[in-house]
Scaffold this active site. Sequence first.
Site, PDB file in Angstrom:
ATOM      1  N   ARG A   1       0.811  -1.235  -0.064  1.00 37.81           N
ATOM      2  CA  ARG A   1       0.093   0.024  -0.097  1.00 37.81           C
ATOM      3  C   ARG A   1       0.909   1.366   0.042  1.00 37.81           C
ATOM      4  O   ARG A   1       0.270   2.367   0.580  1.00 37.81           O
ATOM      5  CB  ARG A   1      -0.978  -0.051   1.202  1.00 37.81           C
ATOM      6  CG  ARG A   1      -2.117  -1.260   1.166  1.00 37.81           C
ATOM      7  CD  ARG A   1      -2.993  -1.059   0.051  1.00 37.81           C
ATOM      8  NE  ARG A   1      -3.994  -1.992   0.044  1.00 37.81           N
ATOM      9  CZ  ARG A   1      -5.109  -1.916   0.354  1.00 37.81           C
ATOM     10  NH1 ARG A   1      -5.471  -0.836   1.304  1.00 37.81           N
ATOM     11  NH2 ARG A   1      -6.045  -2.768   0.296  1.00 37.81           N
TER      12      ARG A   1
ATOM     13  N   ARG B   1      -3.507   6.067  -0.290  1.00 36.37           N
ATOM     14  CA  ARG B   1      -3.836   7.072   0.482  1.00 36.37           C
ATOM     15  C   ARG B   1      -3.176   8.084   1.413  1.00 36.37           C
ATOM     16  O   ARG B   1      -3.349   9.178   1.700  1.00 36.37           O
ATOM     17  CB  ARG B   1      -5.222   6.495   1.404  1.00 36.37           C
ATOM     18  CG  ARG B   1      -6.161   5.948   0.792  1.00 36.37           C
ATOM     19  CD  ARG B   1      -6.851   5.003   1.574  1.00 36.37           C
ATOM     20  NE  ARG B   1      -6.162   3.756   1.953  1.00 36.37           N
ATOM     21  CZ  ARG B   1      -6.655   3.082   2.756  1.00 36.37           C
ATOM     22  NH1 ARG B   1      -7.743   2.796   3.304  1.00 36.37           N
ATOM     23  NH2 ARG B   1      -5.748   1.639   2.930  1.00 36.37           N
TER      24      ARG B   1
ATOM     25  N   ARG C   1      -6.757  11.743  -7.555  1.00 37.03           N
ATOM     26  CA  ARG C   1      -8.069  10.953  -7.491  1.00 37.03           C
ATOM     27  C   ARG C   1      -9.264  11.950  -7.194  1.00 37.03           C
ATOM     28  O   ARG C   1     -10.156  11.038  -7.020  1.00 37.03           O
ATOM     29  CB  ARG C   1      -7.607   9.816  -6.235  1.00 37.03           C
ATOM     30  CG  ARG C   1      -7.090   8.502  -6.731  1.00 37.03           C
ATOM     31  CD  ARG C   1      -7.845   7.434  -7.350  1.00 37.03           C
ATOM     32  NE  ARG C   1      -9.440   7.603  -6.741  1.00 37.03           N
ATOM     33  CZ  ARG C   1      -9.720   7.041  -5.919  1.00 37.03           C
ATOM     34  NH1 ARG C   1      -8.765   6.530  -5.074  1.00 37.03           N
ATOM     35  NH2 ARG C   1     -11.090   7.268  -5.260  1.00 37.03           N
TER      36      ARG C   1
ATOM     37  N   ASP D   1      -6.422  -3.187  -7.948  1.00 36.19           N
ATOM     38  CA  ASP D   1      -6.997  -3.871  -6.737  1.00 36.19           C
ATOM     39  C   ASP D   1      -7.474  -5.502  -7.038  1.00 36.19           C
ATOM     40  O   ASP D   1      -7.527  -5.760  -8.087  1.00 36.19           O
ATOM     41  CB  ASP D   1      -8.296  -3.239  -6.347  1.00 36.19           C
ATOM     42  CG  ASP D   1      -8.626  -3.573  -4.879  1.00 36.19           C
ATOM     43  OD1 ASP D   1      -8.251  -2.839  -3.912  1.00 36.19           O
ATOM     44  OD2 ASP D   1      -9.568  -4.573  -4.871  1.00 36.19           O
TER      45      ASP D   1
ATOM     46  N   TYR E   1     -14.710 -11.713  -0.279  1.00 34.38           N
ATOM     47  CA  TYR E   1     -15.575 -10.377  -0.738  1.00 34.38           C
ATOM     48  C   TYR E   1     -16.558 -10.889  -1.501  1.00 34.38           C
ATOM     49  O   TYR E   1     -17.727 -10.331  -1.490  1.00 34.38           O
ATOM     50  CB  TYR E   1     -14.620  -9.473  -1.487  1.00 34.38           C
ATOM     51  CG  TYR E   1     -13.637  -8.795  -0.680  1.00 34.38           C
ATOM     52  CD1 TYR E   1     -14.061  -7.715  -0.044  1.00 34.38           C
ATOM     53  CD2 TYR E   1     -12.142  -9.046  -0.581  1.00 34.38           C
ATOM     54  CE1 TYR E   1     -13.180  -7.102   0.902  1.00 34.38           C
ATOM     55  CE2 TYR E   1     -11.347  -8.579   0.226  1.00 34.38           C
ATOM     56  CZ  TYR E   1     -11.673  -7.572   1.087  1.00 34.38           C
ATOM     57  OH  TYR E   1     -10.813  -6.969   1.896  1.00 34.38           O
TER      58      TYR E   1
HETATM   59  O1  1CP Z   1       0.435   0.411  -2.992  1.00 31.26           O
HETATM   60  C1  1CP Z   1      -0.606  -0.814  -3.286  1.00 31.26           C
HETATM   61  O2  1CP Z   1      -0.440  -1.464  -2.446  1.00 31.26           O
HETATM   62  C2  1CP Z   1      -1.453  -0.191  -3.854  1.00 31.26           C
HETATM   63  C3  1CP Z   1      -2.270  -1.278  -4.789  1.00 31.26           C
HETATM   64  C4  1CP Z   1      -3.181  -2.093  -4.182  1.00 31.26           C
HETATM   65  C5  1CP Z   1      -3.236  -3.276  -3.611  1.00 31.26           C
HETATM   66  C6  1CP Z   1      -1.851  -4.141  -3.771  1.00 31.26           C
HETATM   67  C7  1CP Z   1      -4.470  -1.600  -3.855  1.00 31.26           C
HETATM   68  C8  1CP Z   1      -5.191   0.040  -3.826  1.00 31.26           C
HETATM   69  N1  1CP Z   1      -5.352  -2.631  -3.465  1.00 31.26           N
HETATM   70  C9  1CP Z   1      -4.385  -3.785  -3.183  1.00 31.26           C
HETATM   71  C10 1CP Z   1      -4.805  -5.086  -3.004  1.00 31.26           C
HETATM   72  C11 1CP Z   1      -5.840  -5.188  -2.062  1.00 31.26           C
HETATM   73  N2  1CP Z   1      -6.963  -4.756  -1.715  1.00 31.26           N
HETATM   74  C12 1CP Z   1      -5.936  -6.187  -0.930  1.00 31.26           C
HETATM   75  C13 1CP Z   1      -4.675  -6.959  -0.598  1.00 31.26           C
HETATM   76  C14 1CP Z   1      -3.651  -6.342   0.082  1.00 31.26           C
HETATM   77  C15 1CP Z   1      -3.985  -5.919   1.578  1.00 31.26           C
HETATM   78  O3  1CP Z   1      -4.197  -6.792   2.647  1.00 31.26           O
HETATM   79  O4  1CP Z   1      -3.917  -4.757   1.865  1.00 31.26           O
HETATM   80  C16 1CP Z   1      -7.071  -6.452  -0.314  1.00 31.26           C
HETATM   81  C17 1CP Z   1      -7.630  -6.928   0.833  1.00 31.26           C
HETATM   82  C18 1CP Z   1      -7.954  -5.476  -0.922  1.00 31.26           C
HETATM   83  C19 1CP Z   1      -9.291  -5.116  -0.858  1.00 31.26           C
HETATM   84  C20 1CP Z   1      -9.587  -3.519  -0.558  1.00 31.26           C
HETATM   85  N3  1CP Z   1      -9.418  -2.446  -1.544  1.00 31.26           N
HETATM   86  C21 1CP Z   1      -9.730  -3.059   0.610  1.00 31.26           C
HETATM   87  C22 1CP Z   1      -9.801  -3.736   2.031  1.00 31.26           C
HETATM   88  C23 1CP Z   1     -11.251  -3.770   2.669  1.00 31.26           C
HETATM   89  C24 1CP Z   1     -11.382  -4.581   3.901  1.00 31.26           C
HETATM   90  O5  1CP Z   1     -11.879  -5.901   3.659  1.00 31.26           O
HETATM   91  O6  1CP Z   1     -10.993  -4.191   4.762  1.00 31.26           O
HETATM   92  C25 1CP Z   1      -9.916  -1.473   0.377  1.00 31.26           C
HETATM   93  C26 1CP Z   1     -10.103  -0.278   1.662  1.00 31.26           C
HETATM   94  C27 1CP Z   1      -9.652  -1.341  -0.940  1.00 31.26           C
HETATM   95  C28 1CP Z   1      -9.677  -0.096  -1.581  1.00 31.26           C
HETATM   96  C29 1CP Z   1      -8.211   0.169  -1.891  1.00 31.26           C
HETATM   97  N4  1CP Z   1      -7.453  -0.435  -2.864  1.00 31.26           N
HETATM   98  C30 1CP Z   1      -6.287   0.095  -3.098  1.00 31.26           C
HETATM   99  C31 1CP Z   1      -6.398   1.442  -2.601  1.00 31.26           C
HETATM  100  C32 1CP Z   1      -5.299   2.497  -2.711  1.00 31.26           C
HETATM  101  C33 1CP Z   1      -7.758   1.474  -1.801  1.00 31.26           C
HETATM  102  C34 1CP Z   1      -8.416   2.800  -1.001  1.00 31.26           C
HETATM  103  C35 1CP Z   1      -9.200   3.393  -1.783  1.00 31.26           C
HETATM  104  C36 1CP Z   1      -9.091   4.844  -2.176  1.00 31.26           C
HETATM  105  O7  1CP Z   1      -7.960   5.222  -2.252  1.00 31.26           O
HETATM  106  O8  1CP Z   1     -10.069   5.328  -2.390  1.00 31.26           O
END
Ligand code: 1CP
Length: 393
Positions: A54, A58, A67, A103, A179
Amino acid sequence: MVDQNSSPVGVADLRPTEEAIGTARSARRASPDAPLLAAVRGETPSRRPMWMMRQAGRSLPEYREIRKDVGMLDSCFRPDLLAEITLQPVRRHDADAAILFSDIVVPLKAAGVGVDIVAGRGPVLESPVRTADAVEALPVVDPSQLEAVVEGIGGILDELRDDQVLIGFAGAPFTLASYLIEGGPSKNHGVTKAMMYSQPQLWHALMDKLAPTVVRFLQVQIEAGADAVQLFDSWAGFLSLRDYREFVAPYSQKIIEAVRPYDVPVIHFGVNTGELLGEMAAVGPDVIGIDWKTPLDVAAQRVTASLTAAHEAGDLRVSAERRVRAIQGNLDPAILLAGPEVIGEQVRRVCREADRAVAAGDARGHIFNLGHGVLPETDPDAITRAFAEMHGQ
Ligand code: 1CP
């Protein structure tokens, strides 16, 4: 020990052709001497490689700015945006790897599944997948639906230095299924686990349906030039070892096998996986990602012990020479909120623990990372300091 090779997963026909392997090889731009690749091979890298889960997203003001008017999933299908957002943290922190901005639900969205990412919450499904009909109706992604990702990767590779690698990724079966079944983020994954226990056939049908989508998402990224991939089974730590072994591991194994011919490192990571590390290593990744709860030397020792025992018990997944891997991790993301002194001390501690693992022969190399993703409230300057501290050692 049960023969794990007799699982019913039908991804074998997705193994890449020689042509696809060649395409991937010529698309990759990183030098074989890039620190992350050298560390995985067990050579001494020019510096210890570091990236953060991540790292894109954010915590960065430039991310929030770009964004501002674009939805999360929309940005993942805009090649210019996905390239720019991927590169932002690499430029700012001098990271050794870029993680593709995407994602885990992107391949589902591309395939036509009704899913959105709701700000402050995460992926939310239009209708949860809980019946045989719903599993049957779930589409498998076609590579042509992921062209925006391919184009975005081209833009990233144009800008990365040749000592920096691009890491592609996909969500692994349990995390993706959670999910789909829950319909959104879940605290305890209860509906998912209930399906696993009460309708195992339905569970296996869902896994069979998901595995080819995961493989294709990884293949598309690798053929576009990704130098390594990470399979995130973030929520697998909610399972017992027994259930992980029966319901999840065979699918992760098949997915990794299907991308193995490309010869790019595969990293496998989940949270709260202290009890599962040996089994997660047995599915065949080159690198095992460790959350922040288990010291790296202890984790690596556990992996060695577990793989050795499995090999000696005749587990066909574990060959003698695949016992020792690189480790990735594992600074607690909260440490980045604790001020420069603590960050410095803790970065050095993680490196010492990794060095002990390597000295003991339990790992060939170390990729520095967090034990899970950057917390959104983290000061970007603290992240830069952690990179500088680690690289300056
Ligand atoms: O730097 C990076 O890693 C950005 C790329 C990335 C990756 C590798 C994003 C962007 N998502 C992910 C993978 C991801 N998405 C995982 C596996 C990694 C981890 O465990 O963190 C998971 C579980 C998700 C699902 C997801 N997407 C969540 C978690 C929700 C929960 O169940 O608690 C969330 C909040 C997202 C949204 C998301 N994905 C990525 C970002 C930057 C965001 C935030 C949204 C935004 O900025 O509006």
